[in-house]
Enzyme design. Structure first.
Site, PDB file in Angstrom:
ATOM      1  CG  HIS A   3      -1.767   1.002   1.042  1.00 30.84           C
ATOM      2  ND1 HIS A   3      -2.057   2.450   1.422  1.00 30.84           N
ATOM      3  CD2 HIS A   3      -2.785   0.397   0.549  1.00 30.84           C
ATOM      4  CE1 HIS A   3      -3.374   2.617   1.474  1.00 30.84           C
ATOM      5  NE2 HIS A   3      -4.026   1.927   0.248  1.00 30.84           N
ATOM      6  CG  ASP A  25      -8.603  -4.491  -2.986  1.00 34.49           C
ATOM      7  OD1 ASP A  25      -9.975  -4.461  -2.950  1.00 34.49           O
ATOM      8  OD2 ASP A  25      -7.580  -3.476  -3.431  1.00 34.49           O
TER       9      ASP A  25
END
Ligand code: CMC
Length: 430
Positions: free
Chosen positions: A308, A366
């Protein structure tokens, strides 16, 4: 510190800049006068070191793995179980609704859950193979045709009215996308059901058989939507702001956000995670090979659902979703679901591999969301649509801040590296 200055020393000049400090201690050097006053630019192609706005919506501390909506840590939405609608209201207005406010907002949503009939019929004519995110973006933009009175928003009542319409209608649109791409008859919304349950009804009821929504599935979907509801200046929210900065309307700005979300490095990653897990399950790839490919810099493959821009720690949403996954699979008596086992194995391999450890790459939102959605019966091609449905309140809140700031159009610069002055060569002389 109010009068703190940053100093840039360049080509014999010292240039001073104001410094802004956020309520949680973020520090930003204000270089907005760098070009107008000094004809100098900064170079930050992925905007990793650039704050494009001041915002009061969402706070993230990526080192500590903290995410808060309007100051409230997301973990409290797990224990206190508010509805997605309540969280949407919080993001839109900055405050939790009173009981009356929530009921009024809920009524606004219920009154607006139907699509204009021509839009419903429009879904009859799109190919069943159409990409769901293309349909979603087009449909949200298309709503502008039916609500021209909301193209200019200049008061808070209209803003809440159109927000309720959008948040309600995106659910109907999402369900119709599923029905169309699966050649199923459309189901009208049921005004007696809550947000998540109503969506599941439109997805899975049939004209002759009502789908009974299991409470634990409704709760899990409610949680998934809440955890996706905002994430400060991510790619799609920043897109919404860029489009909004040109004074584009809310429908157009959110439609653009949906397009940005579609990509596999952003919301589309949940589809890629499921493809990766399925490929491993079908024997096309082993977990070890998958990790090897992700580390290979000559291979564009990534370990989807990992890493991320902001989190250099476990994404707090992934932590909650992993726990929810284990809970739901246990309720469904499916703790040994092969794809869940593969996800557990991949996580274990990655978290003990120096490549991932050194780069601080952890599971993101996700990684487990798709497994949870799949357990609810939602097919993979709808995963990013589900992300968009959850993210809509955040986009709207970001749009409003941008709109209300009256800020200048967002218009970055470039370092030009093309030809210097060149002459046009007529066709016959080339
Ligand atoms: N697999 C393999 N390597 C990775 C991954 C990954 N998933 N993520 C980052 N890296 C590497 C990257 O190549 C870089 O290596 P090096 O330093 O050797 O060049 C290093 O880790 C640092 O990457 P970064 O600069 O922090 O990455 P970024 O901020 O440019 O990109 C990201 C962030 C999310 C796009 C990226 O981590 C990624 O591609 N992840 C997979 C796709 C994904 O799961 N996306 C969903 C993100 S969360 C929800 C959302 O926002 O939509």
């Amino acid at each position: 510190m109010a009068d703190e200055k940053a100093v840039l020393s360049i080509r014999g000049k010292n240039i001073e800049f104001p410094v802004h400090e956020g309520t949680e201690g973020d520090v930003a050097i204000d270089i907005s006068k760098l070009y107008p006053d000094h004809r100098l630019m900064t170079f930050d192609p992925s905007l990793a070191s650039t704050a494009i706005c001041k915002s009061t919506v969402t706070y993230i501390d990526g080192e500590k793995g903290i995410l808060r909506y309007r100051g409230i840590p997301i973990e409290q939405f797990v224990t206190d179980k508010p509805s997605f609608i309540e969280v949407a209201y919080l993001l839109l207005t900055g405050a939790l609704p009173t009981l009356d406010e929530r009921e009024y907002f809920r009524r606004q949503l219920t009154e607006n859950e139907l699509l204009p009939e021509p839009m419903r019929l429009y879904f009859n004519n799109v190919p069943t193979t159409a990409p769901p995110m293309a349909l979603l973006s087009a449909a949200v933009n298309n709503l502008a045709c039916f609500h021209p009175e909301f193209l200019e928003l200049d008061n808070d009542d209209d803003f809440m009215e159109i927000s309720a319409r959008l948040i309600s209608k995106i659910r109907t649109i999402a369900a119709y996308i599923y029905r169309r791409t699966h050649c199923l008859p459309f189901m009208y919304p049921n005004p007696n059901l809550r947000y998540a349950a109503n969506f599941l009804h439109m997805m899975f009821s049939l004209p002759y058989s009502h789908y009974e929504v299991a409470p634990e599935i409704e709760d899990a979907l409610n949680l998934v939507l809440i955890l996706h509801a905002d994430h400060e200046q991510n790619c799609s929210a920043a897109t919404v702001r860029v489009v909004a900065s040109s004074r584009a309307n809310l429908f157009a700005s959110c439609a653009a956000g949906i397009c940005a979300l579609w990509g596999s490095l952003h919301g589309g990653a949940n589809v890629e995670v499921m493809r990766m897990l399925a490929q491993i399950h079908e024997g096309g790839l082993s977990p070890e090979e998958c990790i090897r490919m992700a580390k290979d810099k000559t291979n564009p493959f990534r370990l989807y659902g990992f890493g991320h821009r902001i989190y250099k720690n476990y994404d707090p949403r992934a932590k909650i979703l992993h726990a929810a996954c284990e809970r739901v699979f246990a309720i469904l008596k499916n703790q040994n679901d092969p794809l869940l086992n593969i996800a557990r194995k991949l996580e274990e391999l990655a978290l003990s591999d120096s490549y991932f450890v050194e780069r601080k790459l952890y599971p993101n939102v996700d990684f487990y969301s798709g497994l949870l959605l799949r357990a609810m019966g939602i097919p993979t091609n709808m995963f990013t649509v589900m992300f968009a449905m959850g993210r809509l309140p955040g986009w709207i809140a970001q749009w409003k801040e941008q709109h209300d700031s009256g800020g200048r159009i967002i218009r970055p610069r470039q370092v030009y590296e093309g030809n210097t002055l060149s002459d046009y060569v007529p066709m016959g002389q080339r």
